[in-house]
Design an enzyme around this catalytic site. Structure first.
Site, PDB file in Angstrom:
ATOM      1  N   ARG A  28      59.022  44.717 -50.624  1.00 44.21           N
ATOM      2  CA  ARG A  28      60.365  44.426 -50.116  1.00 44.21           C
ATOM      3  C   ARG A  28      61.429  44.837 -51.132  1.00 44.21           C
ATOM      4  O   ARG A  28      61.424  44.367 -52.273  1.00 44.21           O
ATOM      5  CB  ARG A  28      60.514  42.945 -49.775  1.00 44.21           C
ATOM      6  CG  ARG A  28      61.779  42.663 -48.977  1.00 44.21           C
ATOM      7  CD  ARG A  28      61.950  41.188 -48.670  1.00 44.21           C
ATOM      8  NE  ARG A  28      63.073  40.960 -47.773  1.00 44.21           N
ATOM      9  CZ  ARG A  28      64.348  41.040 -48.136  1.00 44.21           C
ATOM     10  NH1 ARG A  28      64.671  41.338 -49.379  1.00 44.21           N
ATOM     11  NH2 ARG A  28      65.314  40.819 -47.252  1.00 44.21           N
TER      12      ARG A  28
ATOM     13  N   GLU B   6      79.894  48.172 -23.583  1.00 41.37           N
ATOM     14  CA  GLU B   6      78.715  48.397 -22.728  1.00 41.37           C
ATOM     15  C   GLU B   6      78.053  47.057 -22.450  1.00 41.37           C
ATOM     16  O   GLU B   6      78.534  46.012 -22.898  1.00 41.37           O
ATOM     17  CB  GLU B   6      77.740  49.363 -23.412  1.00 41.37           C
ATOM     18  CG  GLU B   6      77.294  48.915 -24.793  1.00 41.37           C
ATOM     19  CD  GLU B   6      76.442  49.954 -25.524  1.00 41.37           C
ATOM     20  OE1 GLU B   6      75.842  50.810 -24.872  1.00 41.37           O
ATOM     21  OE2 GLU B   6      76.362  49.864 -26.760  1.00 41.37           O
TER      22      GLU B   6
ATOM     23  N   TYR C 179      63.775  53.045 -31.682  1.00 37.83           N
ATOM     24  CA  TYR C 179      62.873  52.955 -30.534  1.00 37.83           C
ATOM     25  C   TYR C 179      63.433  53.730 -29.356  1.00 37.83           C
ATOM     26  O   TYR C 179      64.600  54.134 -29.348  1.00 37.83           O
ATOM     27  CB  TYR C 179      62.619  51.487 -30.159  1.00 37.83           C
ATOM     28  CG  TYR C 179      63.749  50.797 -29.421  1.00 37.83           C
ATOM     29  CD1 TYR C 179      64.974  50.574 -30.037  1.00 37.83           C
ATOM     30  CD2 TYR C 179      63.592  50.373 -28.103  1.00 37.83           C
ATOM     31  CE1 TYR C 179      66.008  49.938 -29.361  1.00 37.83           C
ATOM     32  CE2 TYR C 179      64.629  49.743 -27.430  1.00 37.83           C
ATOM     33  CZ  TYR C 179      65.831  49.527 -28.061  1.00 37.83           C
ATOM     34  OH  TYR C 179      66.859  48.913 -27.382  1.00 37.83           O
TER      35      TYR C 179
ATOM     36  N   ARG D  16      66.572  61.992 -28.164  1.00 31.55           N
ATOM     37  CA  ARG D  16      67.367  60.900 -28.751  1.00 31.55           C
ATOM     38  C   ARG D  16      66.586  60.206 -29.872  1.00 31.55           C
ATOM     39  O   ARG D  16      67.165  59.810 -30.883  1.00 31.55           O
ATOM     40  CB  ARG D  16      67.790  59.904 -27.665  1.00 31.55           C
ATOM     41  CG  ARG D  16      68.761  58.852 -28.215  1.00 31.55           C
ATOM     42  CD  ARG D  16      69.347  57.975 -27.128  1.00 31.55           C
ATOM     43  NE  ARG D  16      68.318  57.201 -26.457  1.00 31.55           N
ATOM     44  CZ  ARG D  16      68.537  56.441 -25.388  1.00 31.55           C
ATOM     45  NH1 ARG D  16      69.753  56.360 -24.869  1.00 31.55           N
ATOM     46  NH2 ARG D  16      67.563  55.774 -24.825  1.00 31.55           N
TER      47      ARG D  16
HETATM   48  N1  PDD Z   1      68.362  49.715 -23.579  1.00 34.08           N
HETATM   49  N2  PDD Z   1      73.328  50.586 -24.182  1.00 34.08           N
HETATM   50  C1  PDD Z   1      72.475  49.775 -24.845  1.00 34.08           C
HETATM   51  C2  PDD Z   1      73.021  48.859 -25.880  1.00 34.08           C
HETATM   52  C3  PDD Z   1      71.098  49.806 -24.543  1.00 34.08           C
HETATM   53  O1  PDD Z   1      70.254  48.998 -25.218  1.00 34.08           O
HETATM   54  C4  PDD Z   1      70.633  50.668 -23.526  1.00 34.08           C
HETATM   55  C5  PDD Z   1      69.193  50.745 -23.150  1.00 34.08           C
HETATM   56  C6  PDD Z   1      71.566  51.483 -22.855  1.00 34.08           C
HETATM   57  C7  PDD Z   1      71.139  52.432 -21.772  1.00 34.08           C
HETATM   58  O2  PDD Z   1      70.427  53.523 -22.295  1.00 34.08           O
HETATM   59  P1  PDD Z   1      69.348  54.295 -21.423  1.00 34.08           P
HETATM   60  O3  PDD Z   1      70.025  54.704 -20.160  1.00 34.08           O
HETATM   61  O4  PDD Z   1      68.972  55.457 -22.248  1.00 34.08           O
HETATM   62  O5  PDD Z   1      68.216  53.325 -21.163  1.00 34.08           O
HETATM   63  C8  PDD Z   1      72.893  51.424 -23.222  1.00 34.08           C
HETATM   64  C9  PDD Z   1      66.951  49.768 -23.308  1.00 34.08           C
HETATM   65  C10 PDD Z   1      66.630  50.014 -21.880  1.00 34.08           C
HETATM   66  C11 PDD Z   1      66.287  48.524 -23.882  1.00 34.08           C
HETATM   67  O6  PDD Z   1      66.538  48.241 -25.018  1.00 34.08           O
HETATM   68  O7  PDD Z   1      65.500  47.880 -23.189  1.00 34.08           O
END
Ligand code: PDD
Length: 288
Positions: free
Chosen positions: A104, A184, A37, A56
């Site tokens: 499945r 993160e 996604y 991406r």
């Molecule tokens: N998540 N790390 C993780 C694990 C994430 O799920 C996200 C973003 C980021 C930041 O990526 P970006 O700057 O491209 O949004 C880092 C999105 C926003 C979500 O799942 O809602």
């Protein structure tokens, strides 16, 4: 977050009302989280960094060998139509692509499947979000995810548990820690400001290469703000003058408390304020 029931959702070439949009129970996205996604922010009714998000998405599909039938322009036009129909001024646009529908079976290599594509929008105040002014409180938790976090899959259970745990503990979010190092946030990248320089973990399979992260790094470099990509351990985090998180859903979010201890003086720091300002100015200049 505002709930609207009259929203339009895109599913496999057609537009449906939110109530009527559906996919098969045999979709591998549902059965195996066999799907990827993207979440793109929308400001002033326009997409933020769409080209980078699309690139991406294609990378994630490639990593999982999900067939790529998608042109950037087609996805862009679908998102534009949804943003217009849903009268979205500020919020998020989600693109979800699964490997498709099959009996499945763990083995998906038997025949090539037609990917399922779902695109929907969500209203959210990102710029006026109180957290971006007053900051958020976080805790650290073990990183329980699979090891390919660089691929943006919908396997989000560990992150969802980490976020829910944080809220149940009375704070806003969790930072995911592995072997004493900070990877993160549950859905964001992490930065600290310490000894006059900004540090964020370098890219690896341990983290998602955030689009917001890479914009912040670029904007810091353009503005002569020293920034390093290297590992951050718990001590670095606990002794940082400032901490912040980046994501499409929050942009640049200051952190004012970690594990019950104030970051700096417990107020939003000057460095993060400066980066928030630079970030918003720069993305507004190239909305799509
Ligand atoms: N998540 N790390 C993780 C694990 C994430 O799920 C996200 C973003 C980021 C930041 O990526 P970006 O700057 O491209 O949004 C880092 C999105 C926003 C979500 O799942 O809602």
């Amino acid at each position: 977050m505002l709930e609207k029931n009259n929203q339009t959702v895109y599913v496999n070439g057609e537009f449906f009302s939110k109530k009527e949009a559906s996919i098969s129970v045999f979709d591998r996205g549902f059965l195996f989280s066999d799907s990827v996604y993207e979440v793109t922010a929308v400001l002033d009714g326009k997409l933020v960094d769409w080209k980078e998000h699309f690139a991406r998405l294609i990378r994630s599909l490639g990593h999982l060998n999900i067939e790529n039938n998608f042109q950037e322009e087609d996805f862009y036009q679908i998102q534009r139509k949804l943003i217009n129909e849903n009268q979205l001024k500020e919020g998020l646009c989600y693109v979800q692509v699964t490997r498709g529908i099959a009996e499945r079976d763990f083995n998906f290599a038997k025949k090539s499947l037609l990917p399922t594509v779902v695109i929907f929008t969500q209203e959210k105040q990102i710029l006026k979000n109180a957290a971006s002014k007053v900051g958020v409180k976080i805790i650290t938790v073990p990183d329980d995810r699979w090891r390919r976090r660089d691929i943006k899959t919908t396997q989000l259970l560990a992150q969802s548990l980490a976020k829910t745990h944080a809220v149940q503990e009375g704070v806003d979010d969790s930072l995911l820690v592995q072997g004493g190092f900070i990877n993160e946030g549950s859905s964001s990248n992490v930065f600290i400001f310490k000894d006059e320089r900004i540090i964020t973990p370098s890219l690896s399979n341990d983290i998602l290469g955030g689009i917001t992260r890479s914009s912040v790094i670029k904007f810091c470099q353009i503005n002569n703000i020293e920034i390093k990509e290297q590992k951050i351990n718990i001590d670095d985090l606990m002794n940082a003058q400032e901490v912040f998180l980046t994501s499409a859903t929050g942009f640049v979010l200051p952190v004012i408390e970690v594990n019950g201890r104030r970051v700096g003086n417990g107020l939003v720091g000057d460095t993060v304020k400066k980066i928030q300002h630079i970030y918003v100015e720069q993305i507004k200049a190239k909305l799509f």
